[in-house]
Design an enzyme around this catalytic site. Structure first.
Site, mmCIF file in Angstrom:
data_model
loop_
_atom_site.group_PDB
_atom_site.id
_atom_site.type_symbol
_atom_site.label_atom_id
_atom_site.label_comp_id
_atom_site.label_asym_id
_atom_site.label_seq_id
_atom_site.Cartn_x
_atom_site.Cartn_y
_atom_site.Cartn_z
ATOM 1 N N ARG A 254 34.261 49.610 40.457
ATOM 2 C CA ARG A 254 34.193 51.012 40.050
ATOM 3 C C ARG A 254 33.809 51.977 41.161
ATOM 4 N NH1 ARG A 254 32.585 47.841 36.021
ATOM 5 N NH2 ARG A 254 33.583 48.111 33.994
ATOM 6 N N ILE B 104 31.081 38.807 37.076
ATOM 7 C CA ILE B 104 31.928 37.728 36.565
ATOM 8 C C ILE B 104 32.270 36.723 37.661
ATOM 9 C CG2 ILE B 104 32.909 39.159 34.733
ATOM 10 C CD1 ILE B 104 35.387 39.591 36.510
ATOM 11 N N CYS C 274 40.807 29.740 25.909
ATOM 12 C CA CYS C 274 41.836 29.988 24.894
ATOM 13 C C CYS C 274 41.313 31.024 23.915
ATOM 14 C CB CYS C 274 42.195 28.704 24.157
ATOM 15 S SG CYS C 274 43.379 28.964 22.810
ATOM 16 N N HIS D 42 29.341 39.698 30.806
ATOM 17 C CA HIS D 42 30.762 40.036 30.867
ATOM 18 C C HIS D 42 31.641 38.818 31.147
ATOM 19 C CE1 HIS D 42 29.527 44.473 31.781
ATOM 20 N NE2 HIS D 42 29.403 44.148 30.517
ATOM 21 N N ASN E 250 19.381 50.174 44.332
ATOM 22 C CA ASN E 250 20.833 50.377 44.353
ATOM 23 C C ASN E 250 21.199 51.368 45.443
ATOM 24 O OD1 ASN E 250 23.431 49.783 43.007
ATOM 25 N ND2 ASN E 250 23.461 51.987 42.644
ATOM 26 N N CYS F 297 47.575 27.607 25.753
ATOM 27 C CA CYS F 297 46.790 26.426 25.397
ATOM 28 C C CYS F 297 47.662 25.407 24.661
ATOM 29 C CB CYS F 297 45.620 26.867 24.517
ATOM 30 S SG CYS F 297 44.501 25.545 24.014
ATOM 31 N N CYS G 278 47.051 24.362 21.853
ATOM 32 C CA CYS G 278 47.098 24.806 20.464
ATOM 33 C C CYS G 278 48.075 25.958 20.251
ATOM 34 C CB CYS G 278 45.704 25.212 19.982
ATOM 35 S SG CYS G 278 45.155 26.846 20.562
#
Length: 265
Positions: A48, A115, A141, A133, A231, A166, A168
């Site tokens: 960002r 992440i 899946c 997150h 920061n 997947c 499935c």
């Protein structure tokens, strides 16, 4: 001690540095809240910021991913673009400093917006780590919830340009929380619970602008726990009365030396 504090950098006030060391040294139930600013030193882009990824590429929303093959291709293409950086990234001194505090018995939880999986790679215990997150380190899946390693799925998409599915029949996606997708309620509840028992909350490298994640530090601060923000650039909490200490600058230059000094006290 003061020699170590002085290493925090010329742009930081010595009194602020000493206060940070004091708080870290006195606390035994620290809640860390971390954002993209701690991982730029590992080569992970700030999504960002003024030079962030979203400046030139808009995110795919979850509902679009689920209903549109074109959106799924776009999402996998975007994830493939950044996969090499995530795959080869290594923890830096900030991640390692948090682990040092954990091994000293001072960390209650590490709540992260990131992440990149770098806290886990650095050695933060799984029971203390809350990745609000999600993580790029796994593929999930969207139907059955099965998780698997990413490499084969990225290679399949690279070769075929078809989003993997997947066994499935469900759509596969990196196990991150996409725009428009709800946070996992169990992660949010655990973070809130950890905030209730913290005796210090430290926000590192976050603009504190993404909700509801950014509300977590305030839960601890409004109970009376000291609240520290480090920061580079403004955050949405800067003017709040709950903030005990606000240090402006590069978290990679400020935080590790403070930890080293606190653990010597």
């Amino acid at each position: 001690m003061f020699g170590a504090v002085a290493d925090l950098g010329e742009d930081n006030n010595l009194m602020q540095a000493a206060k940070l060391v004091e708080l870290l040294g006195e606390s035994s139930q620290i809640l860390f809240f971390t954002g993209a600013g701690i991982s730029t030193g590992s080569g992970i882009p700030d999504f960002r910021g003024p030079d962030g990824v979203w400046k030139y590429r808009q995110p795919v929303y979850y509902h679009d991913f689920m209903r549109s093959e074109a959106a799924r291709i776009e999402h996998w293409d975007f994830k493939l673009e950044g996969w090499e950086a995530f795959r080869t990234a290594r923890p830096n001194a900030v991640h390692e400093a948090i682990v040092r505090l954990e091994r000293a018995g001072k960390v209650r939880a590490v709540v992260t917006q990131n992440i990149d999986g770098l806290h886990a790679r650095a050695g933060t215990a799984a029971g203390l780590l809350i990745e609000l997150h999600g993580t790029n380190s796994l593929i999930e899946c969207q139907t059955c919830g099965r998780r698997s390693e990413p490499e084969a799925h990225f290679e399949y998409f690279r070769k075929t340009r078809r989003p993997p599915v997947c066994e499935c029949g469900g759509f596969l996606k990196p196990a991150t929380i996409s725009f428009g997708q709800n946070l996992r309620i169990e992660d949010l509840e655990k973070a809130e619970d950890m905030a209730q028992g913290a005796d210090l909350v430290v926000a590192l490298g976050s603009t504190l602008s993404v909700h509801p994640a950014a509300d977590i530090p305030l839960l601890a601060a409004r109970r009376g726990a000291p609240y520290v923000i480090i920061n580079r650039g403004p955050t949405e909490h800067d003017e709040m009365p709950e903030v005990t200490l606000r240090i402006e600058g590069d978290v990679g230059e400020i935080f590790p030396p403070a930890v080293a000094a606190a653990l010597k006290v």
